[in-house]
Enzyme design. Structure first.
Site, short mmCIF file in Angstrom:
data_model
loop_
_atom_site.label_atom_id
_atom_site.label_comp_id
_atom_site.label_asym_id
_atom_site.label_seq_id
_atom_site.Cartn_x
_atom_site.Cartn_y
_atom_site.Cartn_z
N LYS A 176 -3.51 -12.32 11.64
CA LYS A 176 -4.97 -12.46 11.54
C LYS A 176 -5.37 -13.64 10.66
O LYS A 176 -6.15 -14.50 11.05
CB LYS A 176 -5.61 -11.19 10.97
CG LYS A 176 -5.52 -9.96 11.85
CD LYS A 176 -6.41 -8.84 11.34
CE LYS A 176 -6.29 -8.55 9.86
NZ LYS A 176 -4.94 -8.19 9.44
N THR A 177 -4.82 -13.66 9.45
CA THR A 177 -5.19 -14.71 8.50
C THR A 177 -4.73 -16.07 8.99
O THR A 177 -5.47 -17.06 8.95
CB THR A 177 -4.59 -14.41 7.11
OG1 THR A 177 -5.07 -13.14 6.67
CG2 THR A 177 -4.97 -15.47 6.11
N LYS A 195 -8.66 -2.40 0.00
CA LYS A 195 -8.65 -1.52 1.16
C LYS A 195 -9.47 -0.24 0.94
O LYS A 195 -9.97 0.35 1.90
CB LYS A 195 -7.21 -1.17 1.55
CG LYS A 195 -6.43 -2.34 2.14
CD LYS A 195 -7.11 -2.90 3.38
CE LYS A 195 -6.26 -3.98 4.05
NZ LYS A 195 -6.96 -4.61 5.20
N SER A 218 -1.57 -5.70 9.22
CA SER A 218 -1.02 -6.67 8.28
C SER A 218 0.24 -7.30 8.84
O SER A 218 1.13 -6.62 9.33
CB SER A 218 -0.71 -5.98 6.95
OG SER A 218 -0.12 -6.87 6.06
N ARG A 258 1.89 -12.16 -1.54
CA ARG A 258 0.48 -12.39 -1.20
C ARG A 258 -0.18 -13.45 -2.06
O ARG A 258 0.23 -13.68 -3.20
CB ARG A 258 -0.31 -11.08 -1.38
CG ARG A 258 0.10 -9.95 -0.46
CD ARG A 258 -0.63 -10.03 0.85
NE ARG A 258 -0.30 -8.93 1.74
CZ ARG A 258 -0.95 -8.67 2.86
NH1 ARG A 258 -1.96 -9.43 3.23
NH2 ARG A 258 -0.59 -7.66 3.63
N ARG A 292 0.83 -1.20 0.00
CA ARG A 292 0.00 0.00 0.00
C ARG A 292 0.87 1.26 0.00
O ARG A 292 1.99 1.26 0.50
CB ARG A 292 -0.91 0.02 1.23
CG ARG A 292 -2.03 -1.01 1.19
CD ARG A 292 -2.93 -0.87 2.41
NE ARG A 292 -2.21 -1.10 3.67
CZ ARG A 292 -1.81 -0.15 4.48
NH1 ARG A 292 -2.01 1.12 4.18
NH2 ARG A 292 -1.17 -0.45 5.60
N ASP A 305 -10.20 -10.72 7.34
CA ASP A 305 -9.64 -9.37 7.41
C ASP A 305 -10.61 -8.26 7.80
O ASP A 305 -10.23 -7.35 8.51
CB ASP A 305 -9.00 -9.03 6.07
CG ASP A 305 -8.02 -7.86 6.16
OD1 ASP A 305 -7.25 -7.80 7.13
OD2 ASP A 305 -8.02 -7.03 5.25
N HIS A 360 -11.20 -4.12 11.54
CA HIS A 360 -10.07 -4.70 10.81
C HIS A 360 -9.67 -5.96 11.58
O HIS A 360 -8.77 -5.94 12.42
CB HIS A 360 -8.91 -3.70 10.75
CG HIS A 360 -7.78 -4.14 9.88
ND1 HIS A 360 -6.48 -3.74 10.09
CD2 HIS A 360 -7.74 -4.96 8.81
CE1 HIS A 360 -5.70 -4.28 9.18
NE2 HIS A 360 -6.44 -5.03 8.39
#
Length: 528
Positions: A238-239, A197, A234, A318, A55, A253, A216
């Site tokens: 989380k994932t 996003k 990120s 990713r 990003r 997410d 988030h």
């Protein structure tokens, strides 16, 4: 200016070839045929995004107009853009679209809850980017597609670059949202995460007015219907942690918390793959197959074999895949009220405990603080962990004042009696460069323990600096790991580092002058 929808539809009507909601096989065929992608040995579509491999927050803007003027938290995160500049940039983008002989359009939704879902349209110049949004957002049924009327449109044209001197941007890249005109313009960057996003930011603007807490976080559900949430920036896990073989995935997410429970904003997952292994993260490993987009992963041009250990292109490698690639994923992606909430932080100082239980006031304090470390590659220019405070664990995507989100969270925690834990997936035994990253197996064991209520009868001790409650034992985790001070050889150095971090918390929290004294009292101590 005419309405954006009317302008865009005219352009699409006059474009030689417009592909609406192509199937995955057809998108793969178009992407490979154009030379913009190759197939990996597992059938995944492999692409690279040039110099923008993460990003670009300094290139993100919000149009300051009658709708956003008094609601958006203006500043370095939510940079303002004038309506006049937006109109000019919009015209530049649409004139660019007119030069294209072929475009790709995805019509779908953000939000699995029918009451709150947002119909969206994404216009792309690349087939692979259209496949990305096809897999990441919620795909419509044939009947839904017949009546689909987009309420927000994203135009992503990587090869349309800005001129900062003319367009008022900071570089050739731009991500500009107009809430009034319901359009997002993205150009100058090939990084697909900007599309995902941008819609997250839109949902974060729209939902609080409806009493919905946008988050988030990832979410999963157990056999008994118990829901767990995992907040974090990120790279904090989380994932990885939500893809639990013993639980069903709601989403990885972005979610909303309504009066009825939680719902996923998306129809897919966008997982980091650096150092990915089949044994460490089998759910993600097995999801990388035909229909998945691999972004900036080094792939052997002859064999198609992916090298997940390589960071030659970026640390921020990713994989984007649909939610149903995870066995047992929940459809529709909806669950009840969460029983357990986990705040994930990758603490680069190595001083926060690997797991701690928070009071409601501490939960509000640490949520507003949003402490973690930016990990390499997630943003342009980040090459090693950098300590940061990202308000509400998602500051780059939150247009409104932080207290709006914090108050919503506090109300829902209290109403539904959710238990909140802070989990440090960062460093232990010392800071980054000296200590080591917390073992994933230990983190998984700690998360399992709180979800399955295995710690209800163990002794908890209070950390003297951070004031957090730390368990003295957790199944399958060495006891000495639980207290971070015990993992440092030099205890004095630990105390110094912990107090320094506490000082950063206190200094950062000074900007939240309007919060209650109860929340402020949850601050760590800056002296022993």
């Amino acid at each position: 200016m005419k309405t954006a929808t009317a302008d865009l539809q005219t352009i699409l009507d006059n474009t030689a070839t417009v592909h609406y909601n192509l199937s995955v096989p057809m998108l793969v065929e178009e992407a490979v045929k154009s030379g913009d992608a190759i197939l990996s040995s597992t059938g995944a579509l492999s692409v690279t995004t040039g110099k923008y491999t993460g990003r670009s927050p300094k290139d993100k803007f919000i149009v300051r107009d009658a709708l956003s003027e008094n609601t958006v938290a203006w500043g370095p995160v939510n940079q303002e853009f004038s309506p006049e500049k937006f109109d000019a940039l919009y015209n530049k983008v649409t004139e660019y679209l007119k030069t294209k002989q072929e475009l790709f359009v995805f019509d779908g939704f953000a939000g699995a809850d029918l009451q709150y879902r947002l119909p969206i349209r994404v216009i792309n110049e690349y087939a692979w980017q259209n496949m990305f949004v096809h897999q990441l957002f919620i795909r419509p049924t044939e009947d839904e597609l017949k009546t689909h009327a987009p309420q927000f449109t994203v135009i992503a044209v990587p090869n349309c670059v800005a001129d900062p001197a003319v367009d008022g941007t900071n570089s050739e890249a731009f991500i500009v949202v107009s809430f009034e005109k319901r359009v997002v313009l993205i150009g100058g960057t090939h990084y697909a995460g900007e599309m995902k996003k941008s819609i997250f930011s839109v949902m974060n603007f729209l939902l609080p007015a409806q009493g919905v807490m946008p988050m988030h976080c990832s979410a999963n559900i157990g056999a008994a219907g118990d829901v767990a949430l995992f907040f974090g920036l990120s790279g904090t896990g989380k994932t990885t942690l939500s893809a639990d073989p013993n639980r069903r995935l709601i989403g990885d997410d972005e979610h909303g918390w309504t009066d009825n429970g939680v719902f996923n904003f998306e129809g897919g997952c966008y997982a980091k793959t650096i150092k990915l292994s089949q044994t460490g993260e089998p759910e993600i490993w097995n999801a990388i197959k035909f229909g998945t987009v691999l972004e900036n992963v080094v792939v052997d041009q002859e064999t198609g074999v992916a090298d997940y250990d390589s960071a030659a292109l970026t640390e921020n490698t990713r994989a984007a895949y649909p939610l149903d690639y995870i066995p047992g994923a929940v459809f529709p992606s909806i669950g009840g009220h969460p029983n357990v909430i986990v705040f994930l932080t990758a603490d680069a100082t190595g001083t926060l405990p690997p797991i701690a239980q928070l009071t409601k006031e501490q939960a509000m304090y640490y949520f507003l603080s949003g402490y973690t470390s930016k990990l390499a590659g997630t943003e342009r220019g980040v090459t090693e962990p950098e300590a940061t405070f990202s308000t509400c664990f998602g500051a780059p995507f939150l247009p409104l004042q932080p207290t709006v989100y914090a108050e919503l969270l506090g109300q829902k925690i209290e109403k539904h009696d959710a238990k909140v834990y802070l989990v440090n997936t960062g460093w232990t035994g010392g800071a980054y460069g000296t200590g080591s990253r917390m073992k994933l197996a230990y983190t998984r064991a700690m998360v399992t323990a709180v979800i399955e209520k295995q710690l209800d009868s163990v002794e908890w001790v209070k950390d003297p600096i951070f004031g957090l409650s730390i368990p003295t034992q957790v199944p399958n985790v060495p006891a000495h790991v639980l207290n971070p001070r015990n993992t440092w050889e030099d205890k004095g150095a630990y105390d110094q580092a912990a107090l320094a971090l506490a000082g950063r918390f206190v200094k950062n929290f000074e900007k939240f002058g309007s919060v209650s004294d109860d929340i402020k009292s949850a601050a760590p101590k800056t002296a022993l």
